[in-house]
Design an enzyme around this catalytic site. Structure first.
Site, PDB file in Angstrom:
ATOM      1  N   LYS A 163       0.842  -1.207   0.000  1.00  0.00           N
ATOM      2  CA  LYS A 163       0.000   0.000   0.000  1.00  0.00           C
ATOM      3  C   LYS A 163       0.870   1.246   0.000  1.00  0.00           C
ATOM      4  CE  LYS A 163      -4.051  -2.031   2.169  1.00  0.00           C
ATOM      5  NZ  LYS A 163      -5.117  -1.710   1.213  1.00  0.00           N
ATOM      6  N   GLU A 200     -13.188  -4.214   8.909  1.00  0.00           N
ATOM      7  CA  GLU A 200     -13.896  -4.549   7.670  1.00  0.00           C
ATOM      8  C   GLU A 200     -15.396  -4.495   7.925  1.00  0.00           C
ATOM      9  OE1 GLU A 200     -11.529  -7.907   5.392  1.00  0.00           O
ATOM     10  OE2 GLU A 200     -11.969  -8.551   7.420  1.00  0.00           O
ATOM     11  N   HIS A 259      -0.742  -8.782   8.792  1.00  0.00           N
ATOM     12  CA  HIS A 259      -0.903  -7.353   8.463  1.00  0.00           C
ATOM     13  C   HIS A 259      -0.660  -6.439   9.662  1.00  0.00           C
ATOM     14  CE1 HIS A 259      -2.465  -9.043   4.889  1.00  0.00           C
ATOM     15  NE2 HIS A 259      -3.681  -9.233   5.304  1.00  0.00           N
ATOM     16  N   LYS A 318     -14.384  -8.159  11.658  1.00  0.00           N
ATOM     17  CA  LYS A 318     -15.321  -8.213  10.532  1.00  0.00           C
ATOM     18  C   LYS A 318     -16.649  -7.646  11.008  1.00  0.00           C
ATOM     19  CE  LYS A 318     -13.519 -11.841   7.650  1.00  0.00           C
ATOM     20  NZ  LYS A 318     -13.275 -10.952   6.507  1.00  0.00           N
TER      21      LYS A 318
END
Ligand code: NAP
EC number: 1.1.1.49
Length: 486
Positions: A179, A213, A237, A337
């Site tokens: 990124k 998310e 991550h 999530k």
């Protein structure tokens, strides 16, 4: 002018979800508007028996929806002209002989074997590539995450792949490293003199890293139920982002200089005792709720989830680094999530000024914050104290906002596009070295063991929220708050 690349790019798992959503779109994006990719050939491989023409039809059916506005029929046709397909079962040596026939005969040409398959196939694929004589000195292998489920299984895969490819030929993907903003963090930290003197326990109170998310498990319920948020997001991550924030300045930007510093951070992570797993970590699982005003089912009702599953869909934890720079500074990591928002960001909370000169009625100035945003947009916000205009001396918070898309005119590359080009060019800086990966597993293992040993299931939270209340309490105990609460 961009460099011309020459390579054969072999996508194992060429018919899979990752290939359709990320890999082929990445090559398409890299190929548009220039000639630098004209000599990069793509060979898709999977067990499904397809001709190259049928593979082209499959790609044309599935990929354009992920290209958005960038789809252009002529550019797509030009890409397909460089794409072929070979039916390969990872377990069948004879299929690799056929793959060899499809490869460019020049053994000095870069060959990139991208393993976009389940990790259980990494070993047979590498062994069969070697047996067919397809591993040349100019070959590279790209390994998708998750690499194993724990330290032992990741070592087994690394040993097997390492028996065939040298470490400098192995590219372990963590797409967060691709990124733009993550690299910008390196530029910010090591390209400016003004941050370094503040970048330690002397001036930083805590660091909060969130990857949230809105999606649930989608069509990957079975995979997720065997994996969970700790293995899926924290081990890779979140710990990689922590490394970039906390690492010492490397001597150069070279792969080993950067990765040597990152591994030092991972080794400095304080291991949890069993009691600390209970006090320093929160795991949660979503119940039914509403995300973006739409009702969504609970985790237990998603397809592919075993009934009574204790798999966590949310993790918040407090990590600490045992070294001079960071001793006593909490690093809070959080991922989930079905969260209220989709966002990935790093918040650096600076300490308050040591002495306030302002009258007590004004209150002490709030602490400064730096917010590095990775998702949904990429940018940087610096929260400062300034005088409220008008009479008297009141303070107010102001924000200096930088949206990276506005500051750079150049087209921005998606993470997978950048990473694929880095592999083709043979640059390892943005990939994870074996010792980093194993140090990360080593730190995560006591958490897995502590949770397995605990009779308590993950704490429930409603879909569309920021996770269980215990997550706010985790930071609240140290007098901090998550960004959405402050
Ligand atoms: P997927 O949709 O299930 O695709 C798997 C691919 O592997 C298919 O092309 C399949 O085609 C092929 N395959 C299965 N068994 C094979 C065998 N014995 N020999 C040769 N090919 C075989 O999986 P995916 O979602 O693309 O994920 C691939 C990898 O990337 C996984 O390790 C996953 O964890 C990782 N990953 C995926 C995502 C994502 O968003 N999808 C994100 C990050 C990481 P055939 O059945 O025709 O052989």
């Amino acid at each position: 002018m961009s460099q011309t690349h020459s390579a054969d790019l072999v996508f194992f798992g060429g018919t899979g979800d990752l290939a359709m959503r990320k890999l082929i779109p990445a090559i398409y994006a890299a190929s548009r508007g220039g000639k630098s990719m004209d000599d990069v050939r793509v060979i898709g491989c999977a067990r499904q028996n397809l001709s190259t023409e049928q593979y082209h039809s499959l790609l044309t059916e599935q990929v354009p929806e992920f290209l958005g506005d960038s789809f252009d029929a002529a550019a797509w046709a030009a890409l397909l002209a460089r794409v072929s397909y070979v039916t390969v079962d990872a377990a069948k040596p004879e299929d690799f002989a056929r793959l060899g026939e499809a490869m460019h005969p020049d053994v000095n040409r870069a060959r990139v074997y991208y393993l976009a398959t389940t990790p259980t196939l990494f070993t047979p694929i590498c062994q069969n590539l070697a047996a067919a004589g397809l591993v040349t000195p100019a070959s590279r292998v790209v390994l998708e995450k998750p690499l194993g489920r724990d330290l032992a299984s990741s070592r087994t895969i690394n040993d097997a792949v390492g028996a065939i490819f040298a470490e400098h030929q192995i590219y372990r993907i963590d797409h967060y490293l691709g990124k733009e903003t993550v690299q910008n963090l390196l530029a910010l930290r090591f390209g400016n003199a003004m941050f370094e003197p503040l970048w330690s326990r002397a001036w930083i109170r805590d660091v909060q890293i969130t990857i949230a998310e809105q999606v649930g498990v989608g069509g990957r319920g079975e995979f997720y139920d065997n994996t969970g948020a700790l293995r899926d997001m924290v081990q890779n991550h979140l710990l990689q982002l922590l490394c970039i924030v906390a690492m010492e300045p490397p001597a150069t930007i070279d792969a080993d200089a950067v990765r040597d510093e990152k591994v030092q951070v991972l080794r400095a992570l304080k291991p949890y005792t069993l009691a600390e797993v209970q006090s320093h970590t929160v795991r949660g699982q979503y119940r039914a709720g509403a995300v973006a005003a739409k009702p969504v089912p609970g985790y237990q009702d998603e397809e592919g989830i075993t009934s009574g599953s204790r798999t966590e869909t949310f993790v918040a934890l407090k990590a600490e680094l045992a070294n001079w720079r960071w001793a006593g500074v909490p690093f809070y990591l959080r991922t989930g999530k079905r969260m209220e928002q989709r966002l990935a960001e790093i918040v650096i909370n600076f300490k308050q000024v040591p002495h306030s000169i302002f009258e007590s009625s004004v209150g002490a100035p709030e602490n400064n914050r730096m917010i590095i945003r990775l998702q949904p947009d990429e940018g940087l916000t610096l929260q400062l104290q300034a005088k409220t205009p008008g009479e008297g001396m009141k303070l107010q918070e102001i924000s200096l906002n930088l949206n990276f898309a506005d500051t750079a005119k150049a087209r921005r590359q998606e993470a997978y596009e950048r990473l694929l080009i880095e592999v083709i060019q043979g640059r390892l800086t943005l990939f994870v070295r074996r010792d980093e990966q194993e140090a990360a597993w080593k730190w995560v293992e006591p958490i897995m063991a502590g949770w397995d040993a605990s009779p308590e299931p993950p704490k429930p939270y409603n879909a569309g929220t920021w996770g269980p209340a215990a997550s706010a309490a985790l930071v609240g105990r140290d007098g901090s708050t998550w960004p959405e609460e402050s």
